[in-house]
Scaffold this motif. Structure first.
Motif, short mmCIF file in Angstrom:
data_model
loop_
_atom_site.label_atom_id
_atom_site.label_comp_id
_atom_site.label_asym_id
_atom_site.label_seq_id
_atom_site.Cartn_x
_atom_site.Cartn_y
_atom_site.Cartn_z
N GLY A 225 0.82 -1.21 0.00
CA GLY A 225 0.00 0.00 0.00
C GLY A 225 0.85 1.25 0.00
N SER A 226 1.93 1.22 0.77
CA SER A 226 2.84 2.36 0.83
C SER A 226 3.49 2.61 -0.53
CB SER A 226 3.91 2.10 1.89
OG SER A 226 4.83 3.17 1.97
N LYS A 227 3.95 1.54 -1.17
CA LYS A 227 4.58 1.68 -2.48
C LYS A 227 3.60 2.20 -3.53
CE LYS A 227 8.00 -2.01 -1.84
NZ LYS A 227 8.40 -3.38 -2.28
N ALA A 228 2.36 1.73 -3.45
CA ALA A 228 1.36 2.16 -4.43
C ALA A 228 1.07 3.66 -4.30
CB ALA A 228 0.08 1.35 -4.25
N VAL A 229 0.99 4.15 -3.06
CA VAL A 229 0.76 5.58 -2.85
C VAL A 229 1.97 6.39 -3.30
CG1 VAL A 229 0.41 7.36 -1.11
CG2 VAL A 229 -0.90 5.25 -1.01
N SER A 230 3.16 5.88 -3.05
CA SER A 230 4.37 6.57 -3.48
C SER A 230 4.37 6.75 -4.99
CB SER A 230 5.60 5.76 -3.05
OG SER A 230 6.78 6.37 -3.51
N ARG A 231 3.99 5.71 -5.70
CA ARG A 231 3.93 5.81 -7.16
C ARG A 231 2.84 6.77 -7.59
NH1 ARG A 231 2.03 0.58 -10.22
NH2 ARG A 231 0.10 1.33 -9.29
N LEU A 232 1.68 6.69 -6.92
CA LEU A 232 0.55 7.55 -7.27
C LEU A 232 0.90 9.02 -7.10
CD1 LEU A 232 -2.57 7.58 -7.92
CD2 LEU A 232 -2.92 7.70 -5.45
N LEU A 233 1.45 9.40 -5.96
CA LEU A 233 1.78 10.80 -5.71
C LEU A 233 2.97 11.24 -6.56
CD1 LEU A 233 1.31 11.01 -1.84
CD2 LEU A 233 -0.33 11.50 -3.66
N ILE A 249 -3.67 -3.09 3.40
CA ILE A 249 -3.10 -2.16 2.42
C ILE A 249 -3.39 -0.72 2.84
CG2 ILE A 249 -3.32 -1.34 0.04
CD1 ILE A 249 -3.69 -4.26 -0.78
N ALA A 250 -4.56 -0.48 3.44
CA ALA A 250 -4.92 0.87 3.87
C ALA A 250 -3.96 1.40 4.93
CB ALA A 250 -6.35 0.89 4.41
N VAL A 251 -3.43 0.53 5.77
CA VAL A 251 -2.44 0.95 6.77
C VAL A 251 -1.22 1.57 6.07
CG1 VAL A 251 -0.81 0.14 8.52
CG2 VAL A 251 -3.17 -0.68 8.54
N GLY A 252 -0.76 0.92 5.01
CA GLY A 252 0.37 1.46 4.24
C GLY A 252 0.01 2.74 3.53
N VAL A 253 -1.25 2.84 3.08
CA VAL A 253 -1.71 4.06 2.41
C VAL A 253 -1.63 5.25 3.35
CG1 VAL A 253 -3.76 5.21 1.46
CG2 VAL A 253 -3.18 2.88 0.73
N THR A 254 -2.16 5.11 4.56
CA THR A 254 -2.16 6.24 5.50
C THR A 254 -0.74 6.61 5.93
OG1 THR A 254 -2.54 4.73 7.38
CG2 THR A 254 -4.48 5.70 6.33
N TYR A 255 0.09 5.59 6.09
CA TYR A 255 1.49 5.85 6.47
C TYR A 255 2.18 6.69 5.41
CZ TYR A 255 6.49 5.01 7.09
OH TYR A 255 7.84 5.17 7.23
N GLU A 256 2.04 6.31 4.16
CA GLU A 256 2.74 7.01 3.08
C GLU A 256 2.18 8.41 2.86
OE1 GLU A 256 5.85 7.27 0.37
OE2 GLU A 256 5.40 5.65 1.78
N LEU A 257 0.87 8.57 3.02
CA LEU A 257 0.28 9.90 2.88
C LEU A 257 0.91 10.86 3.90
CD1 LEU A 257 -3.52 9.12 2.32
CD2 LEU A 257 -1.96 10.20 0.69
N ARG A 258 1.01 10.43 5.14
CA ARG A 258 1.60 11.29 6.17
C ARG A 258 3.07 11.58 5.88
NH1 ARG A 258 -1.75 8.52 10.04
NH2 ARG A 258 -3.27 10.02 10.85
N LEU A 259 3.76 10.55 5.41
CA LEU A 259 5.17 10.71 5.10
C LEU A 259 5.39 11.80 4.06
CD1 LEU A 259 7.82 9.26 6.00
CD2 LEU A 259 7.62 7.86 3.93
N ARG A 260 4.40 11.99 3.20
CA ARG A 260 4.51 12.96 2.12
C ARG A 260 3.73 14.25 2.40
NH1 ARG A 260 6.48 11.03 -2.82
NH2 ARG A 260 7.35 8.94 -2.61
#
Length: 339
Positions: A225-233, A249-260
């Protein structure tokens, strides 16, 4: 003189071997006309029922097989616990195997379970499974039930109503004003992923643009999920909402959103499926569609035990989902330029 086989009887009567076998056992599931044709074929061919051999074939080992892709998924873990507990009460022991969505590993495990004379098998098909690969069970007359993913046929199947799950979530997101949503994650190809996407489209009713953001790898994990958000953004896309295939997967999504630098729930709405225990404990709490793992597990146990007692092809059941709305979408508001 060569012994006539039940397969030859089925061929003469224009039915499968399993149907001919059900006629021999006096199954009420077989129509009178079909039973008549089978018995006529037996008379014509001179088929003699070898009861002693049949008794050996159908002697029960009181063991069952359970094959899934990964027990680390809490939804599958909860399902497996309920299934195992239910069949244990009926006197069965369960052999569990994990395919990791590898077709070769799945085939090896099914063959090994057949060698150990299991009485039935509960199977979550690995992504890309074809019906032909399940013949290792059918050729030994081992009843099987598919769960969580199906192959689009008449095989006995138990699972969530994934289309309705997507539909419920789509309607909710449309109601709060989402105009563009990206769907991330999930094994492909799989019936569950395709149905959740189809349900979302129905729920959006043409008023929300839905983009399939695909996968970065084959795993269903927070890292994917984190990798997918990284690619998306990285592509410059900032959608109103990200819908994850499941809560992991949503856990990774929220983590990556905050990271960015984006706050989940206010800058970008986040939603997912399964409503496992971690969903309500996220920050913000995660909107998720409950697919009721324990109900699915219980239904799987009931169906497989029923198939062992009397095999049939119409044992399909969908478990109704329910939407749990939480702050990850409930606190989101359309951007000013969208108003």
């Amino acid at each position: 003189m060569r012994r006539i086989t039940l397969t030859e009887v089925g061929d003469r009567a224009g039915v499968s071997r399993s149907t001919a076998s059900l006629v021999l056992r006096g199954s009420s599931k077989i129509s009178k006309e079909t039973a008549r044709r089978v018995r006529e074929a037996m008379d014509e061919l001179g088929y003699v029922y070898d009861r002693s051999a049949a008794n050996l074939r159908h002697a029960r080992s009181m063991t069952l097989g359970l094959v899934m892709n990964d027990l680390r998924n809490p939804f599958l873990a909860d399902l497996a616990v309920v299934f195992e507990r239910s069949v244990r009460r009926a006197g069965y022991t369960v052999f569990i195997g994990y395919s990791g969505d590898d077709l070769g590993d799945q085939q090896q495990m099914l063959s090994a379970m057949v060698e150990h004379r299991i009485d039935g098998c509960l199977l979550m098909p690995a992504a890309g499974t074809e019906r032909e690969s399940l013949k290792v069970l059918g050729s030994h007359e081992i009843p099987s039930v598919l769960f969580a993913r199906h192959l689009g046929g008449a095989e006995p199947y138990i699972g969530p109503d994934n289309v309705e799950a997507g539909r419920l979530l789509g309607r909710h997101l449309r109601t709060i004003g989402v105009k563009e949503a990206v769907f991330l994650g999930g094994p492909s190809p799989s019936s569950a992923r395709a149905e959740r996407l189809a349900g979302l489209r129905e729920g959006f009713d043409g008023r929300v643009e839905l983009v399939d953001g695909g996968l970065t790898d084959s795993t269903v994990s927070s890292d994917s999920g984190s990798k997918a958000v990284s690619r998306l953004l990285g592509d410059g896309t900032i959608p109103d909402c990200i819908v994850a295939y499941n809560d992991i997967i949503a856990v990774g999504v929220t983590y990556e959103l905050r990271l960015r630098g984006f706050e989940p729930g206010s800058d970008v709405a986040v939603a997912s499926f399964d409503d496992i225990w971690i969903a309500s404990q996220q920050v913000p709490p995660l909107t998720s569609v409950s697919t009721h793992a324990e109900e699915v597990g219980l239904a799987c146990a009931e169906e497989l035990l029923a198939q062992i007692d009397e095999p049939r092809q119409n044992g399909q059941k969908l478990i109704a989902p329910s939407l749990q709305v939480r702050a990850s979408t409930g606190s989101w508001r359309p951007r000013k330029e969208d108003r």
